[in-house]
Design an enzyme around this catalytic site. Structure first.
Site, PDB file in Angstrom:
ATOM      1  N   ASP A   1      19.747  -5.578 -18.319  1.00 36.18           N
ATOM      2  CA  ASP A   1      18.422  -4.974 -18.199  1.00 36.18           C
ATOM      3  C   ASP A   1      18.433  -3.549 -18.749  1.00 36.18           C
ATOM      4  O   ASP A   1      19.496  -2.937 -18.949  1.00 36.18           O
ATOM      5  CB  ASP A   1      18.037  -4.960 -16.709  1.00 36.18           C
ATOM      6  CG  ASP A   1      16.543  -4.970 -16.468  1.00 36.18           C
ATOM      7  OD1 ASP A   1      15.786  -4.716 -17.409  1.00 36.18           O
ATOM      8  OD2 ASP A   1      16.141  -5.223 -15.312  1.00 36.18           O
TER       9      ASP A   1
ATOM     10  N   ASP B   1       8.152  -9.464 -17.351  1.00 32.85           N
ATOM     11  CA  ASP B   1       8.159  -9.504 -15.887  1.00 32.85           C
ATOM     12  C   ASP B   1       6.929 -10.224 -15.364  1.00 32.85           C
ATOM     13  O   ASP B   1       6.858 -10.574 -14.190  1.00 32.85           O
ATOM     14  CB  ASP B   1       8.164  -8.073 -15.321  1.00 32.85           C
ATOM     15  CG  ASP B   1       9.574  -7.518 -15.234  1.00 32.85           C
ATOM     16  OD1 ASP B   1      10.529  -8.269 -15.464  1.00 32.85           O
ATOM     17  OD2 ASP B   1       9.719  -6.316 -14.932  1.00 32.85           O
TER      18      ASP B   1
HETATM   19  C1  DGJ Z   1      13.246  -5.428 -14.457  1.00 27.41           C
HETATM   20  C2  DGJ Z   1      13.440  -6.865 -14.836  1.00 27.41           C
HETATM   21  O1  DGJ Z   1      12.566  -7.226 -15.847  1.00 27.41           O
HETATM   22  C3  DGJ Z   1      13.261  -7.706 -13.581  1.00 27.41           C
HETATM   23  O2  DGJ Z   1      13.328  -9.060 -13.908  1.00 27.41           O
HETATM   24  C4  DGJ Z   1      14.294  -7.327 -12.580  1.00 27.41           C
HETATM   25  O3  DGJ Z   1      15.557  -7.647 -13.070  1.00 27.41           O
HETATM   26  C5  DGJ Z   1      14.191  -5.846 -12.272  1.00 27.41           C
HETATM   27  N1  DGJ Z   1      14.210  -5.057 -13.460  1.00 27.41           N
HETATM   28  C6  DGJ Z   1      15.310  -5.405 -11.384  1.00 27.41           C
HETATM   29  O4  DGJ Z   1      15.320  -4.068 -11.187  1.00 27.41           O
END
Ligand code: DGJ
Length: 742
Positions: free
Chosen positions: A478, A548
């Protein structure tokens, strides 16, 4: 596939059965950009592509010659400072402060296959699937050498371009712009189409006609970003999904980029793509080399759908690592939306057990397993297990998950640091930022200075302790904030302009080290969802978290836009809970599944809280996905209806046109509506197909020319409609019954 050079005409012709690219050496030694499009046949000569011109208010190169000005030519790699006033592909400052540069043809080489880039991701076709032309140009005054690379694929209507600068002089050169590609098109009767967005609304499609002057997209965020994807398509105003010309350019790069279109007063279009020149200054010492990232350029004369399918094929076969090309991607469960930071080992095991019963194959432990990470204010940089949450450690946990019959995946965010961590106490100077200024934060976190080798190595050392100890099958990498105050305390003043590029080289270096050491780990890239979804990342991580936003309705636009160039096998798509956590919308489990099938597929919800009926439905969804997974990930994708209306539809057919899936979605119910007719694509006209809802086989011609009739939403009279109420979806399975007879 052929690359020929005609020394008499000074003409290069790169062609396969789909495209031609013609380059000429102009009379002053510059390279003329003569043609890129459908394959040309017959004899070719310079006079077919250019004309001497004598025009008013024009500057000419040779004394007494009023016929040759670079401003009137179409050029392969335009330079600044002689007679061309359009934006240049290259901008250098020599040791005397001069920016005038004049690269001329020197020599060329041809070879099978294609070289990889040094420290940069690049297309990697096998030797028999591509050929490369390398043209070497020199500038007599600065003694710099410019190498231009053109790779032609054997099968696909695509080329790869990049450039390289070598300083052969005795003093340093400052590079301020070295684009990966520049193309001069003969007209501007094109529409510019790009993918713009933001967090939870990535890659929406924007289209507008080219206008005189400059139009551009780019990123100065240190990541390719969700604001603009490093991709632009030009298409004719009359081009549709199924017909007409389209030309797509995408960068194999994840950092600051610029894609710029410039239409001059004669109506010619210059299209360039490369590293963003803003705040970019690279000091190239004597004998040093600087390489641009690559650009992948696709041509289609059969619509935007065909352009996308070519991108998908090239990415799947020539960019994704061969290990993952044909490997089934596991159906996963991710604990993020089920638990956020609030979990312990027991909860994780319980989730894993329940997931296994549903048919899930991979359990992914997301954010919160390390350091003091109980919310988003702390922990990043401390890559050791939080024993309060997972007392027996990750080794044991991964063993338990494996014992349940599931693979084990782990979330990391290696480029980031929180203040208050052990890493920060030890290395407060590892952050990107200017000690004389404020350090802006994003999600309470700061970016580590990955332009420094010791920083990358420090994180690598921490990570290998974890990965050597646990049985990890998958990593979600990430990256949750963009760069601000771009300043490195480790770089001298004349190299501060190198930071953003050096940073992304550091990211690639860490990917390289990790994928080398753990070749069996499947990586998924992520940047607050789809904030770094690009070809650079796909070189290392064959799939990316698309967004997300897992709301089924929002995902229609996001996945549709993403499909413009990225294959379904690269698009992370999960079914999540309702009300949806991002937009609070309630959609049916069916629709959420029907949308998520068209990606890598997984779940992101608390399976322990699901009703028996929902569990039963999830079992069916997973069975269905597994049945079609290979088809979805390797087949041809057709966009049928755009989500910028009430209905969306798309379909996937296998390469043999024998098996497929058709999906249709409706956002809002319409009162007293008539039936809809959905025309399919990609079938054999003469073949007969069995398709859901028909008792007897029907022809491909019928399905493509007439289409599928879809019953309307509930209209107040009938209750037998296929789709009732808001947020509806349908899937048809289609299978060839008899082959096409010619
Ligand atoms: C952002 C990601 O896109 C989410 O899926 C998740 O992993 C969060 N970060 C965790 O902090």
């Amino acid at each position: 596939m052929q690359i020929t050079y005609d020394p008499k005409e000074k003409l290069f012709h790169l062609y396969n059965h789909q495209i031609s690219y013609v380059i000429g050496i102009l009379k002053n030694g510059h390279l003329g950009d003569f043609y890129f499009g459908k394959t040309l046949t017959g004899p070719l000569c310079q006079a077919q592509f250019r004309m001497d011109q004598n025009r008013g208010l024009t500057n000419y190169i040779e004394t007494g010659d009023f016929s040759f000005s670079l401003n009137l030519e179409r050029l392969v790699y335009p330079c600044f400072g002689t007679t061309d006033y359009r934006p240049p592909a290259i901008d250098l400052k020599d040791s005397r402060g001069s920016r005038v540069i004049d690269f001329k043809y020197d020599s060329h080489t041809l070879y099978a296959g294609k070289k990889l880039k040094n420290g940069l991701p690049s297309m990697r076709p096998s030797k028999d699937r591509a050929m490369t032309l390398e043209i070497i140009c020199t500038d007599a005054v600065s003694q710099a050498t410019l190498k231009l690379f053109f790779t032609l694929f054997k099968e696909e209507a695509a080329i790869v371009k990049s450039s390289m600068l070598i300083n052969g002089g005795a003093s340093s050169i400052e590079i301020n712009r070295l684009m990966s590609t520049s193309m001069d098109l003969i007209d501007h009767d094109w529409q510019w189409c790009h993918l713009y967005g933001d967090w939870i609304k990535e890659r929406h499609v924007d289209t507008f006609p080219l206008h005189h002057g400059t139009q551009s997209i780019g990123s100065l965020r240190g990541a390719s970003s969700s604001a603009h994807n490093p991709f632009v398509m030009l298409k004719r105003p009359s081009t549709t999904e199924c017909a007409g010309e389209a030309l797509g350019v995408a960068l194999v790069y994840s950092g600051n980029f610029l894609i710029e279109g410039y239409v001059d007063s004669d109506g010619r279009t210059r299209l360039m793509a490369g590293i963003h020149p803003q705040n970019f200054a690279w000091c190239l010492e004597e004998n040093q080399v600087f390489e641009s990232p690559e650009a992948l350029i696709v041509y289609s004369d059969a619509g935007t759908g065909q352009m996308s399918r070519t991108f998908h094929d090239v990415i799947r076969t020539h960019l994704i690592h061969e290990k993952w090309q044909n490997k089934n991607r596991p159906v996963l469960i991710n604990n993020w939306e089920a638990t956020y930071f609030d979990f312990d080992a027991d909860k994780l095991i319980a989730l894993a057990k329940a997931s296994k019963k549903l048919g899930i194959e991979l359990f992914v432990l997301d954010d919160g397993w390390f350091g003091e990470r109980n919310d988003d204010t702390c922990g990043l940089g401390d890559w050791f297990v939080n024993t309060k949450k997972i007392p027996s450690g990750l080794g044991k946990l991964s063993e338990q998950i494996h014992a349940e019959g599931l693979q084990f995946g782990l979330w990391i965010e290696p480029e980031m640091i929180n203040r208050g961590t052990q890493l920060y106490r030890e290395h407060p100077d590892w952050l990107i930022g200017d000690p004389n200024r404020n350090y802006s934060h994003g999600r309470n976190q700061y970016i580590l200075d990955f332009s420094r080798e010791e920083v990358v190595d420090g994180i690598f050392q921490q990570l290998i302790k974890v990965l050597d100890d646990a049985q990890v099958d998958y990593i979600k990498w990430d990256m949750n904030r963009n760069m601000t105050e771009p300043f490195s305390t480790a770089l001298p003043a004349n190299r501060q302009g190198e930071l953003a590029h050096r940073y992304i080289l550091g990211v690639y270096a860490l990917y390289e080290k990790l994928t080398d050491r753990y070749p069996n780990i499947l990586f998924e890239s992520c940047s607050a969802g789809g904030g770094r979804f690009d070809l650079g990342m796909l070189y290392y991580a064959p799939q990316a978290w698309t967004s997300d936003n897992t709301d089924a309705v929002e995902r229609l636009k996001i996945q549709y836009g993403t499909s413009m160039l990225y294959p379904l096998s690269s698009m992370g798509s999960h079914v999540s809970d309702v009300p949806n956590h991002q937009v609070k919308r309630n959609t049916s489990l069916k629709m959420r599944g029907d949308v998520a099938y068209f990606g890598t597929f997984g779940y992101e919800l608390d399976v322990l809280k699901m009703s028996d009926t929902d569990c039963e439905q999830v079992i069916q969804q997973i069975d269905f996905f597994k049945k079609y997974r290979t088809l979805i990930h390797s087949g041809d994708f057709y966009r049928l209806l755009s989500p910028y209306s009430n209905q969306t539809a798309w379909m996937v057919m296998d390469k043999e046109k024998s098996k497929g899936l058709v999906a249709w979605y409706q956002v809002l119910a319409r009162s007293n509506a008539s039936y809809d007719v959905l025309k399919l694509q990609g079938l054999q006209e003469q073949a007969l197909y069995r398709i859901t809802g028909f008792d007897t086989p029907v022809s491909g011609a019928y399905l493509m020319q007439f289409g599928l009739m879809i019953r309307p939403s509930f209209n107040g009279i009938t209750t037998t409609s296929d789709a009732t109420g808001d947020y509806q979806s349908r899937i048809w399975e289609i299978e060839r019954f008899t082959k096409e007879t010619s």
